[in-house]
Enzyme design. Structure first.
Site, PDB file in Angstrom:
ATOM      1  N   HIS A 190     -20.776  17.875  52.008  1.00 42.11           N
ATOM      2  CA  HIS A 190     -21.443  19.036  51.412  1.00 42.11           C
ATOM      3  C   HIS A 190     -22.626  19.561  52.226  1.00 42.11           C
ATOM      4  O   HIS A 190     -23.271  20.517  51.841  1.00 42.11           O
ATOM      5  CB  HIS A 190     -21.913  18.742  49.981  1.00 42.11           C
TER       6      HIS A 190
HETATM    7  C1  UD1 Z   1     -27.942  20.079  46.769  1.00 42.96           C
HETATM    8  C2  UD1 Z   1     -29.164  19.580  47.551  1.00 42.96           C
HETATM    9  C3  UD1 Z   1     -28.720  18.499  48.526  1.00 42.96           C
HETATM   10  C4  UD1 Z   1     -27.991  17.394  47.823  1.00 42.96           C
HETATM   11  C5  UD1 Z   1     -26.831  17.976  47.012  1.00 42.96           C
HETATM   12  C6  UD1 Z   1     -26.212  16.887  46.190  1.00 42.96           C
HETATM   13  C7  UD1 Z   1     -30.940  21.195  48.049  1.00 42.96           C
HETATM   14  C8  UD1 Z   1     -31.534  22.055  49.076  1.00 42.96           C
HETATM   15  N1  UD1 Z   1     -29.756  20.656  48.347  1.00 42.96           N
HETATM   16  O1  UD1 Z   1     -27.062  20.672  47.702  1.00 42.96           O
HETATM   17  O2  UD1 Z   1     -29.871  17.938  49.141  1.00 42.96           O
HETATM   18  O3  UD1 Z   1     -27.500  16.487  48.768  1.00 42.96           O
HETATM   19  O4  UD1 Z   1     -27.325  18.986  46.121  1.00 42.96           O
HETATM   20  O5  UD1 Z   1     -24.953  17.221  45.718  1.00 42.96           O
HETATM   21  O6  UD1 Z   1     -31.518  21.005  47.011  1.00 42.96           O
HETATM   22  N2  UD1 Z   1     -22.460  24.896  42.834  1.00 42.96           N
HETATM   23  C9  UD1 Z   1     -21.575  25.006  41.790  1.00 42.96           C
HETATM   24  N3  UD1 Z   1     -21.779  24.235  40.691  1.00 42.96           N
HETATM   25  C10 UD1 Z   1     -22.828  23.380  40.565  1.00 42.96           C
HETATM   26  C11 UD1 Z   1     -23.723  23.289  41.634  1.00 42.96           C
HETATM   27  C12 UD1 Z   1     -23.528  24.049  42.770  1.00 42.96           C
HETATM   28  O7  UD1 Z   1     -20.613  25.775  41.848  1.00 42.96           O
HETATM   29  O8  UD1 Z   1     -22.942  22.700  39.521  1.00 42.96           O
HETATM   30  C13 UD1 Z   1     -22.207  25.679  44.065  1.00 42.96           C
HETATM   31  C14 UD1 Z   1     -22.877  27.057  44.040  1.00 42.96           C
HETATM   32  O9  UD1 Z   1     -22.023  27.958  44.673  1.00 42.96           O
HETATM   33  C15 UD1 Z   1     -24.110  26.835  44.904  1.00 42.96           C
HETATM   34  C16 UD1 Z   1     -23.641  25.787  45.912  1.00 42.96           C
HETATM   35  O10 UD1 Z   1     -22.724  24.974  45.190  1.00 42.96           O
HETATM   36  O11 UD1 Z   1     -24.563  27.995  45.513  1.00 42.96           O
HETATM   37  C17 UD1 Z   1     -24.755  24.936  46.475  1.00 42.96           C
HETATM   38  O12 UD1 Z   1     -25.535  24.335  45.429  1.00 42.96           O
HETATM   39  P1  UD1 Z   1     -27.077  23.931  45.701  1.00 42.96           P
HETATM   40  O13 UD1 Z   1     -27.609  23.199  44.532  1.00 42.96           O
HETATM   41  O14 UD1 Z   1     -27.847  25.114  46.174  1.00 42.96           O
HETATM   42  O15 UD1 Z   1     -26.994  22.988  46.952  1.00 42.96           O
HETATM   43  P2  UD1 Z   1     -26.013  21.765  47.225  1.00 42.96           P
HETATM   44  O16 UD1 Z   1     -25.179  22.077  48.409  1.00 42.96           O
HETATM   45  O17 UD1 Z   1     -25.351  21.359  45.965  1.00 42.96           O
HETATM   46  N1  UDP Z   2     -20.762  10.895  43.403  1.00 39.99           N
HETATM   47  C1  UDP Z   2     -20.075  11.075  42.217  1.00 39.99           C
HETATM   48  N2  UDP Z   2     -18.893  11.776  42.239  1.00 39.99           N
HETATM   49  C2  UDP Z   2     -18.392  12.338  43.373  1.00 39.99           C
HETATM   50  C3  UDP Z   2     -19.117  12.169  44.583  1.00 39.99           C
HETATM   51  C4  UDP Z   2     -20.302  11.449  44.559  1.00 39.99           C
HETATM   52  O1  UDP Z   2     -20.506  10.586  41.163  1.00 39.99           O
HETATM   53  O2  UDP Z   2     -17.322  12.973  43.326  1.00 39.99           O
HETATM   54  C5  UDP Z   2     -22.038  10.138  43.392  1.00 39.99           C
HETATM   55  C6  UDP Z   2     -22.172   9.007  44.399  1.00 39.99           C
HETATM   56  O3  UDP Z   2     -21.660   7.795  43.880  1.00 39.99           O
HETATM   57  C7  UDP Z   2     -23.676   8.933  44.602  1.00 39.99           C
HETATM   58  C8  UDP Z   2     -24.139  10.372  44.425  1.00 39.99           C
HETATM   59  O4  UDP Z   2     -23.059  11.038  43.773  1.00 39.99           O
HETATM   60  O5  UDP Z   2     -24.254   8.126  43.586  1.00 39.99           O
HETATM   61  C9  UDP Z   2     -24.454  11.026  45.731  1.00 39.99           C
HETATM   62  O6  UDP Z   2     -24.723  12.370  45.516  1.00 39.99           O
HETATM   63  P1  UDP Z   2     -24.467  13.510  46.574  1.00 39.99           P
HETATM   64  O7  UDP Z   2     -23.577  13.021  47.643  1.00 39.99           O
HETATM   65  O8  UDP Z   2     -24.072  14.728  45.823  1.00 39.99           O
HETATM   66  O9  UDP Z   2     -25.951  13.804  47.125  1.00 39.99           O
HETATM   67  P2  UDP Z   2     -26.858  13.175  48.278  1.00 39.99           P
HETATM   68  O10 UDP Z   2     -26.975  11.715  48.032  1.00 39.99           O
HETATM   69  O11 UDP Z   2     -26.236  13.522  49.582  1.00 39.99           O
HETATM   70  O12 UDP Z   2     -28.154  13.902  48.139  1.00 39.99           O
END
Ligand code: UD1
Ligand code: UDP
Length: 382
Positions: free
Chosen positions: A209
């Site tokens: 991601h």
């Molecule tokens: C965010 C965090 C990242 C973390 C990740 C965990 C920031 C800058 N980034 O990244 O550090 O590792 O979460 O998963 O805070 N979206 C959906 N549904 C949701 C959430 C997001 O459709 O429930 C889609 C939307 O199109 C959105 C995109 O995902 O624009 C990105 O979501 P966002 O929360 O901005 O950043 P992540 O890539 O999820």
């Molecule tokens: N995780 C989950 N379901 C998924 C993928 C990840 O529950 O399909 C959990 C994983 O076990 C870990 C956490 O999400 O505990 C990690 O989150 P993510 O990778 O979204 O964020 P990051 O750690 O990179 O900020």
């Protein structure tokens, strides 16, 4: 302290939930000392990214939901800051507890700090030294503002000291993400493996991601092609993050993904208990997630991190993690290396033992004079 300590526990995105859950539970053990409020910004909102994970972690419904949703960095951060300031005015908490490095973490730390409300940052001090990552900006700024810095590994202590943070505010507590893992690992069963017809030790698990991997069409296409090649040797299961799913569509990659043999299984994000079951039984994990590098390290599962740096170097030192970058050839070569010759010398980092939240809450009780002054918890002092 004569009255209860009012703490706002902030969560926003998926990895925050695993980190807050053990801290929340530990505060509840001392209900005479803490008035705990759970605040969800709504940064992540899909059922599979939020509510489902709350259920798996036995977290209650948040007391406050800000419903901020998605947006650009400035939009999302501002959308958290404005209502959060109103909450703080109304509730007048004694402490704001933030975890990790997402936009919600920084937004709430800035607001609390300007209102002179103490901030505790759990998972402080991690540095990738790559300022193109939004998380690195969030970490740097949150750590400059936080009054109490709880760290997971030694590198974080060094980083914070280099940045001028006072040593007396840094506490080596261990890793709350691992607390959740230790508590949940035996609760998760293998039903998810049966659902996808997977055998233990015979598949690779993938998550992606990071903007650097999934927001550029050529990079994302190259990684998918690498996964397709790996799936010729071992089954691959890939629960797809919503950011990545959106880009499959935007970059017209759905056909490439769907055209592959059944050996590459692409699905929606799975629940936390299901995910750790998939991790525990995997031959290897390929990821760009921060938390997943740590979970693999604890479970001693070989992990290939599809990045050029990591803010969690202890996972490399302990033997489970390797950086491959996003070059397809490199990814395939490393994956074949694990299939043919899995790593053997794997260790668990210091204080990743399921008790980090116990240490953190013990320290907070001491700092806010809820525990006898004579008994400073030695366990978390640097
Ligand atoms: C965010 C965090 C990242 C973390 C990740 C965990 C920031 C800058 N980034 O990244 O550090 O590792 O979460 O998963 O805070 N979206 C959906 N549904 C949701 C959430 C997001 O459709 O429930 C889609 C939307 O199109 C959105 C995109 O995902 O624009 C990105 O979501 P966002 O929360 O901005 O950043 P992540 O890539 O999820
Ligand atoms: N995780 C989950 N379901 C998924 C993928 C990840 O529950 O399909 C959990 C994983 O076990 C870990 C956490 O999400 O505990 C990690 O989150 P993510 O990778 O979204 O964020 P990051 O750690 O990179 O900020």
């Amino acid at each position: 302290m004569s009255r209860k300590l009012k703490v706002i526990n902030v969560v926003g995105a998926r990895p925050n939930f695993m980190k807050i859950a053990p801290l929340w539970r530990e505060q509840k053990k001392y209900s005479n000392d803490f008035e705990s409020i759970l605040l969800h910004t709504g940064q992540h909102y899909d059922y599979q990214m939020s509510q489902r994970i709350f259920g798996d972690l036995d977290l209650p419904k948040p007391d406050i939901y800000l419903n901020v949703g998605s947006g650009s960095h400035a939009e999302q951060t501002a959308k958290v800051m404005i209502p959060f300031e109103k909450c703080l005015k109304e509730l007048e908490p004694d402490l704001v507890l933030v975890v990790g490095d997402v936009n919600s973490t920084l937004a709430c730390a800035v607001v609390a700090s300007k209102m002179h409300i103490p901030v505790a940052h759990v998972e402080a001090g991690l540095r990738s030294f790559d300022r193109t990552m939004p998380e690195e900006i969030n970490r740097l700024l949150t750590d400059q503002l936080a009054d109490y810095l709880f760290v997971t590994e030694n590198s974080a202590i060094t980083n914070l000291i280099h940045e001028g943070r006072p040593i007396g505010r840094i506490f080596f507590s261990g890793n709350v993400m691992i607390d959740s893992l230790v508590r949940s690992i035996n609760k998760s069963d293998d039903a998810i493996l049966d659902k996808f017809k997977l055998n233990p030790d015979e598949y690779a698990l993938v998550t992606l991601h990071r903007p650097s991997n999934v927001d550029d069409p050529e990079t994302l296409k190259g990684i998918i092609n690498a996964l397709i090649r790996i799936s010729e040797s071992v089954k691959v299961i890939f629960p797809v993050h919503p950011r990545t799913r959106k880009n499959f569509k935007a970059f017209y990659l759905d056909d490439l993904i769907n055209s592959t043999a059944a050996n590459l299984i692409v699905c929606d994000p799975v629940g936390y208990l299901d995910f750790i079951a998939l991790e525990r039984d995997a031959k290897m994990v390929l990821t760009d997630s921060g938390g997943i590098q740590e979970e693999c390290c604890y479970m001693k599962i070989p992990c290939l991190t599809l990045r050029y740096n990591t803010e969690r170097p202890v996972t490399i030192d302990c033997g489970s993690n390797k950086l491959t970058g996003s070059n397809p050839e490199n990814i395939v070569q490393h994956a074949m290396g694990i299939i043919n010759n899995p790593p053997t010398e794997l260790h668990t980092p210091d204080k990743w033992d399921g008790r980090a939240a116990v240490r953190i809450i013990e320290e907070i009780r001491w700092l806010f004079e809820m525990a006898p002054k004579s008994k400073r918890p030695l366990s978390v002092k640097v």
